[in-house]
Design a protein around this motif. Structure first.
Motif, PDB file in Angstrom:
ATOM      1  N   GLY A 219       0.887  -1.338  -0.029  1.00  0.00           N
ATOM      2  CA  GLY A 219       0.028  -0.002  -0.041  1.00  0.00           C
ATOM      3  C   GLY A 219       0.828   1.291   0.040  1.00  0.00           C
ATOM      4  O   GLY A 219       0.489   2.520  -0.279  1.00  0.00           O
ATOM      5  N   SER A 220       2.083   1.068   0.485  1.00  0.00           N
ATOM      6  CA  SER A 220       3.084   2.260   0.310  1.00  0.00           C
ATOM      7  C   SER A 220       3.465   2.603  -1.057  1.00  0.00           C
ATOM      8  O   SER A 220       3.601   1.682  -1.950  1.00  0.00           O
ATOM      9  CB  SER A 220       4.171   2.055   1.369  1.00  0.00           C
ATOM     10  N   GLU A 221       3.993   3.847  -1.221  1.00  0.00           N
ATOM     11  CA  GLU A 221       4.301   4.161  -2.511  1.00  0.00           C
ATOM     12  C   GLU A 221       5.801   3.363  -2.632  1.00  0.00           C
ATOM     13  O   GLU A 221       6.022   3.107  -4.004  1.00  0.00           O
ATOM     14  CB  GLU A 221       4.849   5.808  -2.658  1.00  0.00           C
TER      15      GLU A 221
ATOM     16  N   ARG B  86      -5.213  -4.739  -1.950  1.00  0.00           N
ATOM     17  CA  ARG B  86      -6.282  -4.900  -0.531  1.00  0.00           C
ATOM     18  C   ARG B  86      -5.804  -3.651   0.317  1.00  0.00           C
ATOM     19  O   ARG B  86      -6.822  -3.205   0.979  1.00  0.00           O
ATOM     20  CB  ARG B  86      -5.941  -6.000   0.163  1.00  0.00           C
ATOM     21  N   ALA B  87      -4.688  -3.006   0.269  1.00  0.00           N
ATOM     22  CA  ALA B  87      -4.326  -2.181   1.133  1.00  0.00           C
ATOM     23  C   ALA B  87      -4.894  -0.694   0.537  1.00  0.00           C
ATOM     24  O   ALA B  87      -4.908   0.140   1.344  1.00  0.00           O
ATOM     25  CB  ALA B  87      -3.013  -1.953   1.059  1.00  0.00           C
ATOM     26  N   VAL B  88      -5.161  -0.448  -0.518  1.00  0.00           N
ATOM     27  CA  VAL B  88      -5.254   0.708  -1.213  1.00  0.00           C
ATOM     28  C   VAL B  88      -7.118   0.884  -1.486  1.00  0.00           C
ATOM     29  O   VAL B  88      -7.266   2.151  -1.813  1.00  0.00           O
ATOM     30  CB  VAL B  88      -4.598   1.098  -2.498  1.00  0.00           C
ATOM     31  N   MET B  89      -7.638  -0.363  -1.384  1.00  0.00           N
ATOM     32  CA  MET B  89      -9.010  -0.106  -1.853  1.00  0.00           C
ATOM     33  C   MET B  89      -9.954   0.418  -0.711  1.00  0.00           C
ATOM     34  O   MET B  89      -9.499   0.326   0.344  1.00  0.00           O
ATOM     35  CB  MET B  89      -9.534  -1.415  -2.577  1.00  0.00           C
ATOM     36  N   PRO B  90     -10.875   0.963  -1.090  1.00  0.00           N
ATOM     37  CA  PRO B  90     -11.879   1.830  -0.152  1.00  0.00           C
ATOM     38  C   PRO B  90     -12.288   0.550   0.801  1.00  0.00           C
ATOM     39  O   PRO B  90     -12.437  -0.599   0.484  1.00  0.00           O
ATOM     40  CB  PRO B  90     -12.948   2.391  -0.786  1.00  0.00           C
ATOM     41  N   TRP B  91     -12.417   0.835   2.202  1.00  0.00           N
ATOM     42  CA  TRP B  91     -13.107  -0.234   3.065  1.00  0.00           C
ATOM     43  C   TRP B  91     -14.225  -0.742   2.682  1.00  0.00           C
ATOM     44  O   TRP B  91     -14.414  -1.888   2.840  1.00  0.00           O
ATOM     45  CB  TRP B  91     -13.182   0.768   4.467  1.00  0.00           C
ATOM     46  N   TRP B  92     -15.199  -0.190   2.010  1.00  0.00           N
ATOM     47  CA  TRP B  92     -16.533  -0.629   1.825  1.00  0.00           C
ATOM     48  C   TRP B  92     -16.488  -1.528   0.610  1.00  0.00           C
ATOM     49  O   TRP B  92     -17.312  -2.169   0.421  1.00  0.00           O
ATOM     50  CB  TRP B  92     -17.285   0.627   1.427  1.00  0.00           C
TER      51      TRP B  92
ATOM     52  N   PHE C 213     -14.823  -7.728  -2.410  1.00  0.00           N
ATOM     53  CA  PHE C 213     -13.630  -8.246  -2.976  1.00  0.00           C
ATOM     54  C   PHE C 213     -13.153  -9.365  -2.287  1.00  0.00           C
ATOM     55  O   PHE C 213     -12.832 -10.390  -3.061  1.00  0.00           O
ATOM     56  CB  PHE C 213     -12.459  -7.072  -2.984  1.00  0.00           C
ATOM     57  N   GLU C 214     -13.320  -9.625  -1.084  1.00  0.00           N
ATOM     58  CA  GLU C 214     -12.798 -10.662  -0.294  1.00  0.00           C
ATOM     59  C   GLU C 214     -13.790 -11.922  -0.662  1.00  0.00           C
ATOM     60  O   GLU C 214     -13.500 -13.211  -0.695  1.00  0.00           O
ATOM     61  CB  GLU C 214     -12.894 -10.489   1.101  1.00  0.00           C
ATOM     62  N   ALA C 215     -15.280 -11.540  -0.696  1.00  0.00           N
ATOM     63  CA  ALA C 215     -15.895 -12.759  -1.129  1.00  0.00           C
ATOM     64  C   ALA C 215     -15.649 -13.143  -2.413  1.00  0.00           C
ATOM     65  O   ALA C 215     -15.884 -14.520  -2.943  1.00  0.00           O
ATOM     66  CB  ALA C 215     -17.605 -12.197  -1.110  1.00  0.00           C
ATOM     67  N   LYS C 216     -15.309 -12.356  -3.414  1.00  0.00           N
ATOM     68  CA  LYS C 216     -14.775 -12.758  -4.782  1.00  0.00           C
ATOM     69  C   LYS C 216     -13.677 -13.829  -4.708  1.00  0.00           C
ATOM     70  O   LYS C 216     -13.690 -14.623  -5.478  1.00  0.00           O
ATOM     71  CB  LYS C 216     -14.690 -11.327  -5.667  1.00  0.00           C
TER      72      LYS C 216
END
Length: 334
Positions: free
Chosen positions: A48-50, A219-225, A230-233
């Motif tokens: 998630g970091s640059e 996973r780190a950069v996607m919005p929490w909602w 995504f995890e279900a997919k």
């Protein structure tokens, strides 16, 4: 989707367009650099970091091998070895899998907004295209009968297709590492042939290294909602792959002959590629060792795929426990 040149970044459309190697030393150096890479960035590479994102993209760009596996000199095979090659129940699936992978990765790269990840996944798509070309040329060189390729259609759910391809490669590559080493040790196929496919195996290592780190970054950069969906997919993809591996694929060639293709050949096909009897626990051990060896040259701060190694350890330990228990039972019966 646009032209191949737009999809595959700045790489040429075909592997035949790559420049020829200037010398054997250049080939050897490129092969070494394809297997060894450490980021000059100091400190941790947190997903998630640059720093992590740029390291992942730099790894994939810097380890690109422009010469191998593009330079192919197909060895002449004796009739017995040729029969072994032609009889392997994998060629339709192998060619079509690479064809699907190049399209799915190119389609996903089109959706990625981040320029670093977009470039890395685009290059991955190009390399999948190169693998397909290599396999197609091998099939032609050895006159391997093939079913007609189906049309490659851009997936409707691009993210799903990319996840299926990525996780599938993580599983198949892990077991293929062990199977390939087993084939080399047994001498079942000529060294010239296994040497030809060695750089392809290492490229698959790079591919799944990229996928594992993309997944952590995503996973780190996607919005929490978006995370629950995504995890279900992801879980649905694993369920789909488990179902797929329990079935056989059947295709028909242009002569009307049916071909049965094993979706799980990388686990079940050891006897087809080696004349060595090996137990399932020992084969899992070999896969784990080869997995470690192929990843050893890359920056240890980059994440590695973990699911297939975890399953292999479970299978190995369960198998060893069963062998131990069976030995005690047999001894008590005497």
């Amino acid at each position: 989707m646009g032209s191949l040149s737009a999809i595959y970044s700045k790489l040429p459309d075909s592997m035949d367009d790559l420049p020829p190697p200037p010398s054997q030393q250049a080939v050897a150096e490129a092969d070494y650099h394809a297997r060894h890479w450490v980021s000059p960035q100091t400190g941790p590479l947190k997903p998630g970091s640059e720093a992590h994102k740029r390291a992942v993209a730099a790894m994939f760009r810097d380890t690109f091998n422009p010469y191998r596996p593009s330079v192919i000199e197909w060895p002449k095979l004796d009739p017995q070895t040729l029969h072994r090659i032609v009889s392997l129940p994998i060629w339709d699936i192998a060619v079509q899998t690479e064809g699907k992978a190049r399209l799915r990765m190119a389609a996903y790269a089109n959706l990625v907004q981040d320029p670093d990840m977009k470039d890395a996944i685009s290059r991955n798509a190009w390399e999948e295209n190169r693998h397909k070309e290599v396999l197609s040329k091998m099939v032609a060189a050895y006159d391997i009968p093939m079913a007609p390729e189906p049309p490659y259609v851009e997936p409707k759910d691009v993210e799903w297709a990319y996840l299926v391809t990525g996780f599938s490669e993580c599983v198949d590559s892990f077991f293929a590492f062990g199977m390939f080493e087993l084939a080399k040790r047994s001498g079942f196929f000529p060294p010239e042939l296994t040497d030809t496919f060695e750089p392809i195996m290492q490229e698959e290592c790079r591919h799944i290294l990229l996928f594992a780190n993309w997944l952590a970054w995503q996973r780190a950069v996607m919005p929490w909602w978006r995370r629950p969906y995504f995890e279900a997919k992801v879980w649905a993809v694993w369920a789909f792959l488990a179902y797929e591996r329990m079935s056989l694929a059947r295709t028909v060639d242009d002569k009307g002959q049916e071909h049965t293709q094993d979706n799980n050949f990388t686990v079940t096909g050891t006897k087809d590629v080696a004349n060595i009897d090996i137990s399932l626990p020992d084969f899992m051990d070999l896969c784990l060792k080869e997995d470690d060896r192929r990843f050893a040259g890359y920056d240890t701060r980059l994440l590695r795929p973990t699911t297939a190694p975890f399953l292999a350890r479970v299978i190995r330990n369960t198998g060893r426990a069963w062998e131990f228990a069976s030995g005690i039972i047999k001894a008590n019966r005497k």
